[in-house]
Design a protein around this motif. Sequence first.
Motif, PDB file in Angstrom:
ATOM      1  N   ALA A  42       3.485  13.922  -4.736  1.00  0.00           N
ATOM      2  CA  ALA A  42       4.358  14.560  -3.756  1.00  0.00           C
ATOM      3  C   ALA A  42       5.479  13.637  -3.275  1.00  0.00           C
ATOM      4  N   PHE A  43       5.393  12.349  -3.556  1.00  0.00           N
ATOM      5  CA  PHE A  43       6.392  11.400  -3.063  1.00  0.00           C
ATOM      6  C   PHE A  43       7.023  10.656  -4.224  1.00  0.00           C
ATOM      7  N   ASP A  44       8.322  10.360  -4.092  1.00  0.00           N
ATOM      8  CA  ASP A  44       9.060   9.654  -5.135  1.00  0.00           C
ATOM      9  C   ASP A  44       9.533   8.274  -4.679  1.00  0.00           C
ATOM     10  N   ASN A  45       9.836   8.134  -3.403  1.00  0.00           N
ATOM     11  CA  ASN A  45      10.432   6.913  -2.890  1.00  0.00           C
ATOM     12  C   ASN A  45       9.511   6.316  -1.824  1.00  0.00           C
ATOM     13  N   PRO A  46       9.196   5.021  -1.895  1.00  0.00           N
ATOM     14  CA  PRO A  46       8.333   4.429  -0.866  1.00  0.00           C
ATOM     15  C   PRO A  46       8.921   4.497   0.539  1.00  0.00           C
ATOM     16  N   LYS A  47      10.237   4.564   0.660  1.00  0.00           N
ATOM     17  CA  LYS A  47      10.853   4.625   1.982  1.00  0.00           C
ATOM     18  C   LYS A  47      10.693   5.995   2.627  1.00  0.00           C
ATOM     19  N   PHE A  94       0.826  -1.202   0.000  1.00  0.00           N
ATOM     20  CA  PHE A  94       0.000   0.000   0.000  1.00  0.00           C
ATOM     21  C   PHE A  94       0.864   1.257   0.000  1.00  0.00           C
ATOM     22  N   ARG A  95       2.004   1.202   0.688  1.00  0.00           N
ATOM     23  CA  ARG A  95       2.927   2.341   0.679  1.00  0.00           C
ATOM     24  C   ARG A  95       3.444   2.586  -0.733  1.00  0.00           C
ATOM     25  N   ILE A  96       3.740   1.531  -1.475  1.00  0.00           N
ATOM     26  CA  ILE A  96       4.167   1.677  -2.868  1.00  0.00           C
ATOM     27  C   ILE A  96       3.036   2.270  -3.704  1.00  0.00           C
ATOM     28  N   TYR A  97       1.802   1.820  -3.461  1.00  0.00           N
ATOM     29  CA  TYR A  97       0.637   2.360  -4.168  1.00  0.00           C
ATOM     30  C   TYR A  97       0.461   3.854  -3.883  1.00  0.00           C
ATOM     31  N   ILE A  98       0.662   4.257  -2.641  1.00  0.00           N
ATOM     32  CA  ILE A  98       0.538   5.682  -2.291  1.00  0.00           C
ATOM     33  C   ILE A  98       1.567   6.499  -3.046  1.00  0.00           C
ATOM     34  N   VAL A  99       2.799   6.023  -3.111  1.00  0.00           N
ATOM     35  CA  VAL A  99       3.863   6.750  -3.804  1.00  0.00           C
ATOM     36  C   VAL A  99       3.570   6.819  -5.301  1.00  0.00           C
ATOM     37  N   GLU A 100       2.996   5.760  -5.860  1.00  0.00           N
ATOM     38  CA  GLU A 100       2.640   5.779  -7.285  1.00  0.00           C
ATOM     39  C   GLU A 100       1.466   6.712  -7.563  1.00  0.00           C
ATOM     40  N   THR A 101       0.567   6.862  -6.606  1.00  0.00           N
ATOM     41  CA  THR A 101      -0.638   7.667  -6.813  1.00  0.00           C
ATOM     42  C   THR A 101      -0.392   9.146  -6.551  1.00  0.00           C
ATOM     43  N   LYS A 102       0.335   9.458  -5.501  1.00  0.00           N
ATOM     44  CA  LYS A 102       0.536  10.858  -5.108  1.00  0.00           C
ATOM     45  C   LYS A 102       1.826  11.394  -5.719  1.00  0.00           C
TER      46      LYS A 102
END
Length: 160
Positions: A113-118, A103-111
């Motif tokens: 504002a973020f580039d890296n899941p970490k 889900f964290r990877i999905y958030i980074v792909e969707t938003k």
Amino acid sequence: MYKLLMLLYWLSAFLTLAVFYGMNSLSEPVKNDDFGGGNGNPTLVIPFFLMSFILYFLYGTIELSMRATSRWFSPKGIWTGIAISFIYVAVSSAYTLKKAKDFRIYIVETKDAFDNPKDFSLFTIFSNHIFFNPLTFGLLVMGCFLIGSVWSLIRQAPEK
């Protein structure tokens, strides 16, 4: 006195279950808007204020499972219960953490504002539905049962 403690235990159980379902329903949808989730997880105020009830529920569940296993099960049955509860705790913990990482990877792909899941933590306002659901409530109860069963075996062990 026992009836009062059991009433308080069931009240704590009800409030803990309400916290789990309330936190689940207060998850934010993942949209590509200006809200980046950078203010932490403000819904954690709910379990913070009800922490005494949650802790009483945890202790009561451990205590009741310890008494129930020592009264109703043989040592072999207690070991079987420990094995089953350990498997459930391990599998559901691994599943929940994998689901949270995905889900964290999905958030980074969707938003945008973020580039890296970490850069995005596992436990956010967007992932409340992953950590507060019936599976994790069962994880909590089975973890308490596991501790109570081990405690029961320790109490039944002969002293040296």
